[in-house]
Design an enzyme around this catalytic site. Structure first.
Site, PDB file in Angstrom:
ATOM      1  N   HIS A  48       0.813  -1.225   0.000  1.00  0.00           N
ATOM      2  CA  HIS A  48       0.000   0.000   0.000  1.00  0.00           C
ATOM      3  C   HIS A  48       0.845   1.273   0.000  1.00  0.00           C
ATOM      4  O   HIS A  48       0.310   2.360  -0.237  1.00  0.00           O
ATOM      5  CB  HIS A  48      -0.939   0.025   1.213  1.00  0.00           C
ATOM      6  CG  HIS A  48      -2.001  -1.031   1.174  1.00  0.00           C
ATOM      7  ND1 HIS A  48      -2.876  -1.163   0.118  1.00  0.00           N
ATOM      8  CD2 HIS A  48      -2.324  -2.027   2.046  1.00  0.00           C
ATOM      9  CE1 HIS A  48      -3.697  -2.185   0.345  1.00  0.00           C
ATOM     10  NE2 HIS A  48      -3.377  -2.732   1.509  1.00  0.00           N
ATOM     11  N   ASP A  62      -2.430 -10.246  -2.505  1.00  0.00           N
ATOM     12  CA  ASP A  62      -3.092  -9.807  -1.282  1.00  0.00           C
ATOM     13  C   ASP A  62      -4.577  -9.549  -1.566  1.00  0.00           C
ATOM     14  O   ASP A  62      -4.951  -9.186  -2.684  1.00  0.00           O
ATOM     15  CB  ASP A  62      -2.423  -8.521  -0.782  1.00  0.00           C
ATOM     16  CG  ASP A  62      -2.867  -8.119   0.608  1.00  0.00           C
ATOM     17  OD1 ASP A  62      -2.191  -8.543   1.572  1.00  0.00           O
ATOM     18  OD2 ASP A  62      -3.890  -7.407   0.740  1.00  0.00           O
ATOM     19  N   HIS A  66      -6.252  -7.107  -0.658  1.00  0.00           N
ATOM     20  CA  HIS A  66      -6.459  -5.685  -0.964  1.00  0.00           C
ATOM     21  C   HIS A  66      -5.662  -5.286  -2.203  1.00  0.00           C
ATOM     22  O   HIS A  66      -4.556  -5.766  -2.421  1.00  0.00           O
ATOM     23  CB  HIS A  66      -6.006  -4.829   0.220  1.00  0.00           C
ATOM     24  CG  HIS A  66      -6.682  -5.160   1.516  1.00  0.00           C
ATOM     25  ND1 HIS A  66      -6.122  -6.015   2.444  1.00  0.00           N
ATOM     26  CD2 HIS A  66      -7.878  -4.769   2.009  1.00  0.00           C
ATOM     27  CE1 HIS A  66      -6.944  -6.130   3.476  1.00  0.00           C
ATOM     28  NE2 HIS A  66      -8.016  -5.388   3.243  1.00  0.00           N
TER      29      HIS A  66
HETATM   30  N1  Q9C Z   1     -11.571  -3.738   9.799  1.00  0.00           N
HETATM   31  C1  Q9C Z   1      -2.667  -5.202   4.104  1.00  0.00           C
HETATM   32  O1  Q9C Z   1      -3.311  -6.226   4.040  1.00  0.00           O
HETATM   33  N2  Q9C Z   1      -7.836  -1.726   7.483  1.00  0.00           N
HETATM   34  N3  Q9C Z   1      -3.220  -4.044   4.500  1.00  0.00           N
HETATM   35  C2  Q9C Z   1      -8.993  -2.523   7.306  1.00  0.00           C
HETATM   36  C3  Q9C Z   1     -10.917  -3.569   8.501  1.00  0.00           C
HETATM   37  C4  Q9C Z   1      -7.006  -1.479   6.348  1.00  0.00           C
HETATM   38  C5  Q9C Z   1      -4.620  -3.971   4.784  1.00  0.00           C
HETATM   39  C6  Q9C Z   1      -9.619  -2.806   8.658  1.00  0.00           C
HETATM   40  C7  Q9C Z   1      -6.505  -2.741   5.707  1.00  0.00           C
HETATM   41  C8  Q9C Z   1      -5.074  -2.648   5.293  1.00  0.00           C
HETATM   42  C9  Q9C Z   1      -1.212  -5.209   3.838  1.00  0.00           C
HETATM   43 ZN    ZN Z   2      -4.318  -7.023   2.513  1.00  0.00          ZN
END
Ligand code: Q9C
Ligand code: ZN
Length: 360
Positions: free
Chosen positions: A165, A201, A203
């Site tokens: 990210h 991933d 995301h």
């Molecule tokens: N309750 C990675 O997987 N927060 N980052 C979401 C949901 C942000 C994810 C919380 C997610 C970031 C590297």
């Molecule tokens: Zn993630």
């Protein structure tokens, strides 16, 4: 398979995050990496080693130097300001759609303003050990890349904090430095030709996509939760395909809630087909395991056997792989899912115990 890890990740222990209006415990915790380390240490197919120090030259090439400087200074500057919270986290961000602030504003002096200037969300606190851990994660990633440059077919970097990210000028999403992007810079600098990135991933890797958006020699393929539904919300749509020299070199597959093993593996095959012929032999894998059905913050439905099959299919393309850890928040099963993915990538059967001759 060489597995690079560093105990310095233990110095980064975010005490909380804020998401969807909920101040809650952090999901990106030390126990994640310890789950993976323990699972791999118990399997003779993996040889654990510490990273070599690599310095910051490549990080300063990939990221805006001001971001790197901020991350290095943030905690001491915050302490010197007299503030004493458990963590430094942004609450106020630049807003580029303001007509009177279309030019980039100057970086403010106040630590609370600086952190908003360099980040994009409220999930990535800076604590006393964050910078040391982020640097160590980068050394982990670069040491794994060195193994592949030296001839290993596959190597794994147990990066924590994760990286995909983090953009050129922004950190967020539990990521501070973009480990995968810096590894790509290293491989490009070593003359490895075009480098593929496969982002697995849950995301979308908004930071990685942004960094290589205009690069035709770093094709980026990602399959992820549809940003209409899930974080990071503002990138990862199928019509984002790159610009300039990078036109056509980004391939996003946004996927629905409940995506199961079959649908996921079909999408993975599409990503692998797309990458084939677009790189010159090395693929950097951003390996998130937050696609798991039991993951507490994501909504795919993958089961453990799919990870072995995914690793097997990626390796079966014949690409050499630098595999870097990204997300995955079901701590109890995380290590086993990673272990099976990596066994698949190493051409090994899922179960070490059942086939003792497979190790090595
Ligand atoms: N309750 C990675 O997987 N927060 N980052 C979401 C949901 C942000 C994810 C919380 C997610 C970031 C590297
Ligand atoms: Zn993630």
């Amino acid at each position: 398979m060489r597995v690079v890890h560093s105990p310095l990740h233990l110095l980064h222990e975010p005490p909380f995050e804020v998401f969807s209006g909920h101040p809650g415990p952090a999901w990106e915790v030390t126990a994640r990496a310890e789950s993976i380390r323990a699972a791999l240490a118990a399997d003779p197919a993996f040889a654990l080693e510490l990273p070599a120090e690599h310095g910051l030259e490549l990080a300063l090439a990939v990221h805006e130097p001001g971001l790197v400087r901020f991350l290095a200074e943030a905690w001491p500057a915050w302490q010197a300001s007299g503030e004493r919270p458990a963590a430094l986290m942004a609450d106020t961000f630049p807003y580029p759609r303001s007509r009177s602030a279309r030019r980039r504003p100057p970086e403010p002096r106040a630590p609370g303003g600086r952190v908003g200037y360099w980040s994009f969300d409220t999930t990535s606190p800076i604590t006393a050990g964050t910078w040391i851990a982020a640097r160590a994660a980068l050394d982990v990633a670069l040491t794994a890349a060195d193994a592949v440059l030296a001839g290993d077919v596959v190597a794994y970097g147990l990066c924590r904090p994760p990286g995909h990210h983090a953009g050129r000028s922004t950190f967020g999403g539990y990521c501070y430095l973009n480990n995968a992007a810096v590894v790509v810079a290293r491989l490009l600098g070593a003359g490895a030709g075009r480098i593929g990135i496969l982002d697995l991933d849950f995301h979308h890797g908004n930071g990685t996509q942004e960094i290589f958006w205009e690069r035709g020699d770093v094709p980026y393929a990602s399959l992820h939760g549809d940003p209409h539904r899930v974080y990071p919300y503002f990138s990862g749509h199928a019509d984002e395909t790159g610009e300039g020299a990078g036109a056509g070199a980004t391939f996003n597959q946004p996927l629905p809630a409940g995506t199961d093993d079959t649908a996921y593996l079909t999408a993975l095959d599409r990503s692998l087909d797309w990458l084939a012929g677009r790189h010159d032999g090395i693929v950097v894998v951003s390996l998130g395991i937050d696609t798991y059905g039991l993951d507490p913050i994501c909504d795919f439905a993958l089961t453990t056997p799919a990870y072995h099959e995914a690793g097997r299919r990626v390796a079966a393309t014949g690409a050499r792989l630098v595999i870097l850890q990204e997300g995955g928040y079901h701590v109890a099963h995380l290590g086993e899912n990673v272990r099976l993915w990596l066994r698949g990538a190493a051409g090994l059967t899922p179960d070490a115990a059942a086939r003792p001759g497979d190790g090595g």
